[in-house]
Each structure stands twice: as structure tokens, then as C-alpha cells.
Motif scaffolding. Structure first.
Motif, short mmCIF file in Angstrom:
data_model
loop_
_atom_site.label_atom_id
_atom_site.label_comp_id
_atom_site.label_asym_id
_atom_site.label_seq_id
_atom_site.Cartn_x
_atom_site.Cartn_y
_atom_site.Cartn_z
N TRP A 257 0.82 -1.21 0.00
CA TRP A 257 0.00 0.00 0.00
C TRP A 257 0.86 1.27 0.00
CZ3 TRP A 257 0.51 3.40 4.09
CH2 TRP A 257 1.17 2.91 5.22
N LEU A 258 2.14 1.15 0.39
CA LEU A 258 3.03 2.31 0.40
C LEU A 258 3.53 2.67 -1.00
CD1 LEU A 258 5.26 1.54 3.53
CD2 LEU A 258 3.61 3.39 3.29
N TRP A 259 3.45 1.72 -1.92
CA TRP A 259 4.05 1.91 -3.24
C TRP A 259 3.39 3.02 -4.05
CZ3 TRP A 259 8.63 1.01 -4.65
CH2 TRP A 259 8.99 0.89 -5.99
N GLY B 159 15.30 14.34 -12.12
CA GLY B 159 14.20 13.93 -12.96
C GLY B 159 14.59 12.80 -13.90
N ALA B 160 15.80 12.89 -14.48
CA ALA B 160 16.27 11.84 -15.37
C ALA B 160 16.49 10.53 -14.62
CB ALA B 160 17.57 12.29 -16.06
N ALA C 163 7.36 10.61 -6.07
CA ALA C 163 8.50 10.63 -6.99
C ALA C 163 8.15 11.38 -8.27
CB ALA C 163 8.95 9.20 -7.31
N GLY C 164 6.94 11.14 -8.80
CA GLY C 164 6.52 11.86 -10.00
C GLY C 164 6.38 13.35 -9.76
N LEU C 165 5.80 13.71 -8.61
CA LEU C 165 5.64 15.11 -8.27
C LEU C 165 7.00 15.79 -8.11
CD1 LEU C 165 3.18 16.96 -7.73
CD2 LEU C 165 3.55 16.58 -5.29
N GLY C 166 7.93 15.10 -7.43
CA GLY C 166 9.27 15.66 -7.27
C GLY C 166 9.98 15.80 -8.60
N SER C 167 9.82 14.81 -9.46
CA SER C 167 10.45 14.87 -10.78
C SER C 167 9.91 16.04 -11.58
CB SER C 167 10.23 13.56 -11.53
OG SER C 167 10.80 13.61 -12.82
N PHE C 168 8.60 16.27 -11.51
CA PHE C 168 7.98 17.34 -12.29
C PHE C 168 8.48 18.71 -11.82
CE2 PHE C 168 4.76 20.49 -13.20
CZ PHE C 168 4.45 20.22 -14.51
N ILE D 19 4.61 -2.54 -10.90
CA ILE D 19 5.18 -1.69 -11.94
C ILE D 19 4.10 -0.81 -12.58
CG2 ILE D 19 6.37 -1.71 -14.18
CD1 ILE D 19 7.86 -4.18 -13.25
N HIS D 20 2.90 -1.36 -12.75
CA HIS D 20 1.79 -0.55 -13.25
C HIS D 20 1.46 0.58 -12.28
CE1 HIS D 20 0.27 -4.05 -15.97
NE2 HIS D 20 1.12 -3.26 -16.60
N GLN D 21 1.44 0.27 -10.98
CA GLN D 21 1.18 1.31 -9.99
C GLN D 21 2.26 2.37 -10.03
OE1 GLN D 21 0.76 -0.61 -6.19
NE2 GLN D 21 -1.27 -1.43 -6.64
N GLU D 22 3.50 1.94 -10.11
CA GLU D 22 4.61 2.90 -10.19
C GLU D 22 4.45 3.81 -11.40
OE1 GLU D 22 9.50 2.87 -10.44
OE2 GLU D 22 8.33 1.21 -11.26
#
Length: 384
Positions: free
Chosen positions: A29-31, A53-54, A38-43, A97-100
Motif C-alpha cells: 500500500w506504500l508503493w 528527474g532523469a 517521486a513523480g511530483l518531485g520529478s515534475f 510496476i503498473h502502480q509505479e
């Protein structure tokens, strides 16, 4: 190779993987929130720390490489009589991987979506897929019973990975990224229709080829509904004059036919893009739904408030009264935003070009003020 991949060693490796999966399941559930963070930080950090980001994008691509390799390795082992991972374990790994993928790319989609356009449907689709990926009974039911739907789900995840990571990692334009992502996605989606070829008849081959063409054409037509995941409009304005020294719109006037015929009209936009990315965007002017003019603007990424670009229209029709719309588009036809105004003889009904720069999307929240550092100030201009 045969000495290394003995049945005993393969069985031992599979047992280790199964034990790791069993230990991870209570914490799965943490994933999703970790992937979203991670996506928000990358953006938000991609302009400041390009390497971060890379790196995050590279990790996502690496995970997909493992997922695709798992199927190839399983078939290779099966043909040689070796045991393979249980379906439940393989599906669990695919689910992670789909969730990620979905939660990593979701911030990019949410921020760059033009919510008063058809892109809203695409954003809702991605949100629905993210929700499906965390509902275990429904996800595993789709994976086990509806394999064609599952393959389409998988293909959409591939599309999102490429759409988001290509501009970050290799600085492909949104148009190049879109074309490459569409092509690879179609290839990934085709296995869901592979059952049509089981009998190998000419009719089935024609159906399969026809489905491929329909998928390609539909994907290309629907590109305007796909948000440009690496670009978004941070602010916009319309004005009767423009200060090119300060690079800001100026003046104020009611948009009457006489006023715009005498003064013309400036449309100002600021477009956010990752550092190192060069793009061509367009201001497409429409009058009462009819296309009038298209102005191309070159932009470069890296400026926090967005790369400033403007177009100046002076040649208006004899009767410019009515509804006007300026579509801000990428060169590939993806919408970045739109500006509407009304021209009327009645000052009360006419829109006002006041030169006020109004924030768009999340730029109004100014979240990047929490990120240290400064960026270069670039601008572009064009006139009709």
C-alpha cells in the motif's frame, strides 16, 4: 549457460523471489504514494535538478525493462522444461510496476491537462487506471479473465511511460515523443488481438492488419486529447500594446471593432518546459469558429515562470464582431491552453484587453517558490 541455469538453481532463485514478494505484500500500500511523490518531485525539480528527474525516469524505464524481460525469460525457461514463476507472483510484480507507472506519471498529466477541453477525458482515464491498479480483487480479475483488456491496460501504461520520460531523458520534443510513444504502444497492444491469427487464414490476417491501421489512425486523431506531459501554460494576457523592453503587456481597452482595427491585439503566453527542451508552439486565431491565422513561436525550457511568447494580430476582417478564440498548441496538435474574448460594438458586452497577466493551472499556487535557485530569462516573439 546450461551449467549455470540448472533446475536446482532456477528453483532456488524462484523461491527467493516468491519469499521477497510475500514479504512485500503487506507493505504494498506504500508503493502508490511513493510513486506519486517521486513523480511530483520529478515534475517540479526537473528544471532545477535535471539529473534527479532523469534518474527517476530512468528507474521507471528500468522497471519496465524487467517487466518485459520477465515474459521473455519465462517463455525461454518453459521451452527448456524449467519451472517458471507462478502466475500470481508474476501478476503481483506487474501490478507494482503498473502502480509505479500510473502514480509517477499522474502529476504530469494532472498539471498539463487543459481542463476545459477533451483532455479532461484522458486525465480521468489515467486516474481511473490508477484506481484500478490499487483495487486488488478487480485488478487480478482483469489480469486473469480479460486478457485482451489487460493487454490494453498494459499498452496504455507503456504509452504514459514514454510520453513522460522521453522529453526528460533525451529532450525529444512533445511531437517526437508523442509519435514514438504511439508507435510503440500500438506494437504492445497488438498481442491482445493475436488470437485472430490462430488459424492463419487470409481473412484473419486482413482483419489483423485492418485493426492495426484503425488503431494507428485513431491514436493520431486523438492526439489533441493527450496532454503535452512536459509543457504547460503558466500565464496569459491580452493587451492593446506591448513593452518589448520590459517584456510585459500594457494598456487597456474595450474590444470594439474600431478599437482592435486601429490598435491591433497582442496575445501573451508563458509556457513552462524542462531545461534543455526546445519546442515550436502556435497561436491559432479563430473567429466565430473559423480558423483565421496561425503564428509559430520558438520556445526554450528552463524559466521558472515560463518561456514568454507573444503574437500580434493587426489584420482583422471588415466585421470582427463576434466570438474569438486563440488556441495555444504544440506543433504536433496537442493543446496547451486557450484564450477567449468577445468583440462587440457595445462596450458592456465587449471583452476588455487589460494587459493583466493571469496565472494558469498550478502556477497560481507558485509551488516552485520552495525550490532554491534561479533560472534564465528567455522570451520569444512573433507578429502576424
Amino acid at each position: 549457460m546450461g551449467a549455470l541455469l540448472t533446475p536446482t538453481r532456477i528453483a532456488s532463485a524462484q523461491q527467493r523471489i516468491e519469499r521477497i514478494v510475500e514479504r512485500l505484500k503487506p507493505w504494498s500500500w506504500l508503493w502508490p504514494p511513493m510513486a506519486f511523490a517521486a513523480g511530483l518531485g520529478s515534475f517540479f525539480l526537473v528544471d532545477r535538478q535535471q539529473w534527479l528527474g532523469a534518474a527517476l525516469a530512468l528507474g521507471l524505464v528500468f522497471a519496465w525493462t524487467l517487466l518485459l524481460s520477465e515474459g521473455l525469460i519465462s517463455r525461454w525457461l518453459s521451452r527448456r522444461g524449467h519451472p517458471t514463476l507462478p502466475r500470481g507472483v508474476a501478476t503481483f510484480v506487474a501490478q507494482m510496476i503498473h502502480q509505479e507507472t500510473l502514480f509517477f506519471t499522474l502529476p504530469f498529466i494532472l498539471v498539463t491537462t487543459v481542463w476545459n477541453s477533451g483532455q479532461t477525458l484522458f486525465a480521468l482515464l489515467v486516474g481511473g487506471m490508477a484506481l484500478l491498479s490499487i483495487i486488488d480483487p478487480l485488478y487480478f480479475k482483469v489480469a486473469e479473465r480479460w486478457r485482451s483488456v489487460y493487454f490494453m491496460f498494459h499498452a496504455q501504461c507503456v504509452f504514459l511511460v514514454l510520453l513522460v520520460t522521453l522529453p526528460i531523458m533525451v529532450h525529444l520534443t512533445t511531437g517526437q515523443s508523442l509519435l514514438l510513444a504511439l508507435g510503440i504502444t500500438i506494437l504492445v497492444a497488438l498481442p491482445s488481438f493475436w488470437h485472430l491469427l490462430k488459424q492463419g487464414s487470409l481473412k484473419r490476417w486482413c482483419i489483423f492488419f485492418g485493426i492495426t491501421l484503425v488503431l494507428a489512425y485513431t491514436a493520431w486523431l486523438g492526439r489533441i486529447w493527450v496532454p503535452p506531459a512536459s509543457l504547460w501554460m503558466t500565464s496569459s494576457a491580452i493587451s492593446p500594446a506591448f513593452d518589448t523592453t520590459q517584456r510585459v503587456p500594457q494598456g487597456s481597452m474595450a474590444l470594439t471593432p474600431q478599437a482592435i482595427s486601429e490598435n491591433g491585439l497582442y496575445v501573451y503566453t508563458a509556457i513552462r518546459a524542462p531545461r534543455g527542451l526546445s519546442e515550436i508552439i502556435t497561436h491559432a486565431w479563430h473567429h466565430n469558429g473559423q480558423a483565421m491565422d496561425v503564428v509559430e513561436l520558438n520556445i526554450n525550457g528552463g524559466r521558472e515562470q515560463g518561456y514568454r511568447a507573444w503574437s500580434h494580430k493587426q489584420n482583422f476582417p471588415a466585421d470582427p464582431s463576434g466570438e474569438w478564440r486563440v488556441d495555444i498548441m504544440t506543433s504536433s496538435g496537442q493543446r496547451l491552453g486557450l484564450i477567449r474574448f468577445k468583440v462587440s460594438e457595445d462596450d458592456e458586452l465587449a471583452s476588455r484587453a487589460d494587459g493583466v497577466i493571469r496565472a494558469s493551472g498550478l502556477s497560481g499556487l507558485n509551488l516552485r517558490r520552495f525550490v532554491p535557485g534561479r533560472s534564465n530569462d528567455d522570451e520569444a516573439q512573433a507578429s502576424e
